[in-house]
Enzyme design. Structure first.
Site, PDB file in Angstrom:
ATOM      1  N   GLY A 239       2.368   3.683  -3.967  1.00 51.94           N
ATOM      2  CA  GLY A 239       3.495   3.022  -4.454  1.00 51.94           C
ATOM      3  C   GLY A 239       3.799   1.610  -4.203  1.00 51.94           C
ATOM      4  O   GLY A 239       4.698   1.116  -4.576  1.00 51.94           O
ATOM      5  N   PRO A 274      -2.407   4.946  -1.433  1.00 51.08           N
ATOM      6  CA  PRO A 274      -2.171   3.824  -1.899  1.00 51.08           C
ATOM      7  C   PRO A 274      -3.391   3.348  -2.931  1.00 51.08           C
ATOM      8  O   PRO A 274      -4.326   3.831  -2.900  1.00 51.08           O
ATOM      9  CB  PRO A 274      -2.404   2.753  -0.772  1.00 51.08           C
ATOM     10  CG  PRO A 274      -3.401   3.238   0.128  1.00 51.08           C
ATOM     11  CD  PRO A 274      -2.962   4.856   0.118  1.00 51.08           C
ATOM     12  N   GLY A 275      -2.753   2.990  -4.113  1.00 52.42           N
ATOM     13  CA  GLY A 275      -3.957   2.481  -5.109  1.00 52.42           C
ATOM     14  C   GLY A 275      -3.690   1.051  -5.555  1.00 52.42           C
ATOM     15  O   GLY A 275      -4.741   0.211  -5.148  1.00 52.42           O
ATOM     16  N   ARG A 276      -2.757   0.517  -6.201  1.00 55.81           N
ATOM     17  CA  ARG A 276      -2.345  -0.729  -6.607  1.00 55.81           C
ATOM     18  C   ARG A 276      -2.846  -1.652  -5.448  1.00 55.81           C
ATOM     19  O   ARG A 276      -3.317  -2.654  -5.610  1.00 55.81           O
ATOM     20  CB  ARG A 276      -1.165  -0.819  -7.319  1.00 55.81           C
ATOM     21  CG  ARG A 276      -0.804  -2.076  -7.915  1.00 55.81           C
ATOM     22  CD  ARG A 276       0.452  -2.090  -8.324  1.00 55.81           C
ATOM     23  NE  ARG A 276       1.143  -1.010  -8.899  1.00 55.81           N
ATOM     24  CZ  ARG A 276       1.177  -0.843 -10.166  1.00 55.81           C
ATOM     25  NH1 ARG A 276       0.807  -1.696 -11.104  1.00 55.81           N
ATOM     26  NH2 ARG A 276       1.793   0.407 -10.522  1.00 55.81           N
ATOM     27  N   ARG A 312      -1.736  -2.916 -19.792  1.00 58.09           N
ATOM     28  CA  ARG A 312      -0.470  -2.800 -18.919  1.00 58.09           C
ATOM     29  C   ARG A 312       0.610  -3.617 -19.833  1.00 58.09           C
ATOM     30  O   ARG A 312       1.794  -3.414 -19.837  1.00 58.09           O
ATOM     31  CB  ARG A 312      -0.500  -3.381 -17.620  1.00 58.09           C
ATOM     32  CG  ARG A 312      -1.643  -2.334 -16.693  1.00 58.09           C
ATOM     33  CD  ARG A 312      -1.689  -2.733 -15.194  1.00 58.09           C
ATOM     34  NE  ARG A 312      -0.338  -2.181 -14.547  1.00 58.09           N
ATOM     35  CZ  ARG A 312       0.573  -2.975 -14.308  1.00 58.09           C
ATOM     36  NH1 ARG A 312       0.574  -4.616 -14.411  1.00 58.09           N
ATOM     37  NH2 ARG A 312       1.700  -2.554 -13.882  1.00 58.09           N
ATOM     38  N   TYR A 316       3.516  -1.539 -20.466  1.00 56.81           N
ATOM     39  CA  TYR A 316       4.901  -1.695 -19.745  1.00 56.81           C
ATOM     40  C   TYR A 316       5.603  -3.112 -19.850  1.00 56.81           C
ATOM     41  O   TYR A 316       6.563  -3.220 -19.056  1.00 56.81           O
ATOM     42  CB  TYR A 316       4.580  -1.754 -18.411  1.00 56.81           C
ATOM     43  CG  TYR A 316       3.505  -0.277 -18.018  1.00 56.81           C
ATOM     44  CD1 TYR A 316       4.057   1.053 -18.047  1.00 56.81           C
ATOM     45  CD2 TYR A 316       2.091  -0.794 -17.548  1.00 56.81           C
ATOM     46  CE1 TYR A 316       3.067   1.885 -17.873  1.00 56.81           C
ATOM     47  CE2 TYR A 316       1.448   0.374 -17.099  1.00 56.81           C
ATOM     48  CZ  TYR A 316       1.842   1.672 -17.420  1.00 56.81           C
ATOM     49  OH  TYR A 316       0.990   2.730 -16.866  1.00 56.81           O
ATOM     50  N   CYS A 342      -5.852  -4.597 -34.279  1.00 59.21           N
ATOM     51  CA  CYS A 342      -4.878  -4.667 -35.359  1.00 59.21           C
ATOM     52  C   CYS A 342      -3.576  -3.954 -35.156  1.00 59.21           C
ATOM     53  O   CYS A 342      -3.334  -2.848 -35.477  1.00 59.21           O
ATOM     54  CB  CYS A 342      -5.531  -4.118 -36.492  1.00 59.21           C
ATOM     55  SG  CYS A 342      -7.048  -4.746 -36.946  1.00 59.21           S
ATOM     56  N   GLU A 343      -2.776  -4.427 -33.999  1.00 54.10           N
ATOM     57  CA  GLU A 343      -1.347  -3.877 -33.803  1.00 54.10           C
ATOM     58  C   GLU A 343      -0.763  -5.054 -33.070  1.00 54.10           C
ATOM     59  O   GLU A 343      -1.161  -5.967 -32.366  1.00 54.10           O
ATOM     60  CB  GLU A 343      -1.584  -2.974 -32.389  1.00 54.10           C
ATOM     61  CG  GLU A 343      -2.294  -1.860 -32.552  1.00 54.10           C
ATOM     62  CD  GLU A 343      -1.573  -0.368 -32.586  1.00 54.10           C
ATOM     63  OE1 GLU A 343      -0.371  -0.538 -32.400  1.00 54.10           O
ATOM     64  OE2 GLU A 343      -2.227   0.355 -32.683  1.00 54.10           O
ATOM     65  N   TYR A 371      -5.398  -0.265 -12.540  1.00 55.69           N
ATOM     66  CA  TYR A 371      -4.957   0.297 -13.755  1.00 55.69           C
ATOM     67  C   TYR A 371      -5.449  -0.727 -14.773  1.00 55.69           C
ATOM     68  O   TYR A 371      -4.492  -1.146 -16.135  1.00 55.69           O
ATOM     69  CB  TYR A 371      -3.382   0.441 -13.921  1.00 55.69           C
ATOM     70  CG  TYR A 371      -2.981   1.222 -12.517  1.00 55.69           C
ATOM     71  CD1 TYR A 371      -3.224   2.618 -12.612  1.00 55.69           C
ATOM     72  CD2 TYR A 371      -2.351   0.915 -11.460  1.00 55.69           C
ATOM     73  CE1 TYR A 371      -3.182   3.563 -11.426  1.00 55.69           C
ATOM     74  CE2 TYR A 371      -2.024   1.432 -10.439  1.00 55.69           C
ATOM     75  CZ  TYR A 371      -2.077   2.780 -10.362  1.00 55.69           C
ATOM     76  OH  TYR A 371      -1.926   3.717  -9.257  1.00 55.69           O
TER      77      TYR A 371
HETATM   78  N1  LLP Z   1      -0.208   9.041  -5.576  1.00 59.63           N
HETATM   79  C1  LLP Z   1       0.299   9.659  -6.693  1.00 59.63           C
HETATM   80  C2  LLP Z   1       0.451  11.097  -6.749  1.00 59.63           C
HETATM   81  C3  LLP Z   1       0.357   8.848  -7.830  1.00 59.63           C
HETATM   82  O1  LLP Z   1       0.833   9.581  -9.142  1.00 59.63           O
HETATM   83  C4  LLP Z   1       0.081   7.384  -7.705  1.00 59.63           C
HETATM   84  C5  LLP Z   1       0.158   6.774  -8.963  1.00 59.63           C
HETATM   85  C6  LLP Z   1      -0.316   7.088  -6.712  1.00 59.63           C
HETATM   86  C7  LLP Z   1      -0.526   7.760  -5.690  1.00 59.63           C
HETATM   87  C8  LLP Z   1      -0.578   5.539  -6.488  1.00 59.63           C
HETATM   88  O2  LLP Z   1       0.357   4.546  -6.595  1.00 59.63           O
HETATM   89  P1  LLP Z   1       0.026   3.108  -6.368  1.00 59.63           P
HETATM   90  O3  LLP Z   1      -0.142   2.933  -4.878  1.00 59.63           O
HETATM   91  O4  LLP Z   1      -1.149   2.661  -7.140  1.00 59.63           O
HETATM   92  O5  LLP Z   1       1.361   2.510  -6.941  1.00 59.63           O
HETATM   93  N2  LLP Z   1      -0.576   2.788 -14.671  1.00 59.63           N
HETATM   94  C9  LLP Z   1       0.630   2.345 -14.203  1.00 59.63           C
HETATM   95  C10 LLP Z   1       0.700   2.844 -12.748  1.00 59.63           C
HETATM   96  C11 LLP Z   1       0.893   4.293 -12.576  1.00 59.63           C
HETATM   97  C12 LLP Z   1       0.885   4.958 -11.405  1.00 59.63           C
HETATM   98  C13 LLP Z   1       0.525   6.338 -11.390  1.00 59.63           C
HETATM   99  N3  LLP Z   1       0.781   7.299 -10.218  1.00 59.63           N
HETATM  100  C14 LLP Z   1       0.670   0.714 -14.067  1.00 59.63           C
HETATM  101  O6  LLP Z   1      -0.559   0.196 -14.607  1.00 59.63           O
HETATM  102  O7  LLP Z   1       1.242   0.160 -13.506  1.00 59.63           O
END
Ligand code: LLP
Length: 412
Positions: A239, A274-276, A312, A316, A342-343, A371
């Site tokens: 997050g 962490p992802g993003r 995105r 969003y 076409c949107e 993402y």
């Molecule tokens: N762990 C869990 C259980 C999650 O559901 C998520 C993200 C993460 C970790 C990683 O979160 P991050 O560090 O990336 O914030 N598609 C959306 C984001 C959806 C996130 C879903 N869960 C976007 O493009 O902003």
């Protein structure tokens, strides 16, 4: 040190010129920087040095196997949410004992696959899921390690679609039901509670909601101890936000320090997902201006990347910085940057001030490493883009551009 920078007026990905990459691989084109992924992972992971921890990269952000391999090589574990992500993580050589599995709707077959692989633990989101895991584990003669995903009812102050830890969200179990779920494990022969988990949302730009959730989890931990339940893991989810525009998210070291202060003397191994923050700013999407047009109300740049490539902005209302790949020094105008789909919801930017670029020129859409491709689709029968991983001078085709044949392969 930025790994997407202009050299002699031309955008480069590490040492390689973006126009050269486009000549060879076409557009729309995702380009990832290996040095940036490495730097981001190491900066994040080392922020928690001194805490017993495991950084489980969240596969959903960018699941390309080349990316997963690189991160696994740096010592990353993985956070998965499907059998497909498990398959990718294993293909990338991630040790199963570094994989955690979250998600509200794990099917029996997926639970079986994860047990077969021997993952570290399931982050369980309902009592029904717990019962299913017990049943599947029993049928395989295994004991499943479980954590419960606790919904701490904290407002992460981010976009509603990516807030997950509030009462009204579908995720996890509220505190009282979580207690009952841990207690229930005593009556189930094939599950062992080993941890507690939460993930409150994504793109957080302040530490406060994380700390509020942590405090609730630590109180909860005391109640568990009071019930004689002993666990080893504290998974705080992902997050942490990034800079798309002008956001100023906390640096991982700030987050790390806050956790170290709060967790001193707490005998739990911390898991982070962490992802993003790892992948977001490690990737760009390059697109060509197909046409320009102006109506009385708007100037449009019609580009060859669309909401199927990067959803995105449409989904969003997200902001992604857009720049010319080769800046020409022209005066600026206000544009809508739109795709061919076409949107009316198909846009990469609205009312954006950009230099008056011309047909045939290239634009880079920044912060597209997380993402981006993972949310791509084939809508309008558009083959999905090519993905490249650049490392210094070296270019790897991490995923070939899809062909028309790929679009129909499963139909014929
Ligand atoms: N762990 C869990 C259980 C999650 O559901 C998520 C993200 C993460 C970790 C990683 O979160 P991050 O560090 O990336 O914030 N598609 C959306 C984001 C959806 C996130 C879903 N869960 C976007 O493009 O902003």
């Amino acid at each position: 040190m930025h790994h997407f920078e202009y050299r002699d007026g031309v955008l480069h990905a590490e040492n390689v010129s973006v126009p050269d990459l486009v000549r060879q691989h076409g557009t729309p084109l995702y380009i990832y920087s290996a040095a940036t992924l490495t730097r981001h992972f190491n900066a994040f992971d080392s922020a928690f040095d001194g805490l017993d921890h495991l950084t489980c990269y969240s596969v959903k952000a960018n699941s390309n196997i080349a990316v997963l391999k690189l991160l696994a090589g740096l010592g990353a574990g993985m956070d998965i949410v499907s059998g497909g992500e498990l398959y990718r993580a294993l293909k990338a050589g991630v040790p199963p004992e570094r994989i955690v599995y979250s998600g509200v709707g794990k099917r029996a077959s997926e639970i079986g696959e994860a047990l077969e692989a021997g993952i570290l633990m399931f982050n369980v989101e309902s009592v029904a899921e717990l019962i299913k895991i017990d049943e599947v584990a029993g049928s395989m003669g295994k004991v499943a390690r479980v954590s419960f995903r606790i919904n701490p009812d904290v407002d992460p102050k981010t976009h509603p679609y990516i807030s997950t830890g509030m009462k009204k969200n579908k995720f996890g179990l509220d505190i009282e039901n979580s207690l009952a779920a841990y207690a229930m494990c005593a009556d189930l022969a094939n599950v062992e509670p080993v941890g507690m988990d939460c993930h409150i949302g994504s793109q957080l730009t302040s530490i406060a909601p994380f700390m509020e959730a942590l405090d609730k989890l630590l109180d909860f931990h005391d109640r568990l101890k009071g019930m004689g339940i002993d666990i080893q893991y504290l998974d705080l989810g992902g997050g942490l936000g990034i800079t798309y525009d002008e956001e100023e998210p906390p640096h991982p070291t700030e987050f790390g320090q806050a956790l170290k202060d709060r967790l001193a003397g707490v005998p739990l191994k911390v898991i982070l997902e962490p992802g993003r923050v790892i992948a977001g700013n490690a990737g760009i999407l390059v697109t060509e201006v197909v046409y320009t047009k102006s109506s009385p109300a708007r100037n449009f740049l019609i580009v060859d990347a669309a909401m199927n490539d990067l959803v995105r902005p449409s989904l969003y209302g997200s902001f992604h910085r857009i720049e010319e790949v080769v800046p020409m020094g022209r005066d600026s105008l206000t544009f809508d940057v739109v795709g061919p789909i076409c949107e009316s919801g198909d846009f990469l930017a609205r009312e954006r001030v950009l230099p008056a670029v011309e047909q045939g020129e290239l634009l880079a859409v920044f912060s597209a490493g997380a993402y981006g491709f993972t949310m791509a689709s084939n809508y309008n029968s558009r083959p999905r883009a090519c993905e490249l991983l650049v490392e210094g001078d070296k270019v790897t085709v991490a995923r070939k551009r899809e062909t028309y044949q790929d679009l129909v392969d499963k139909e014929l």
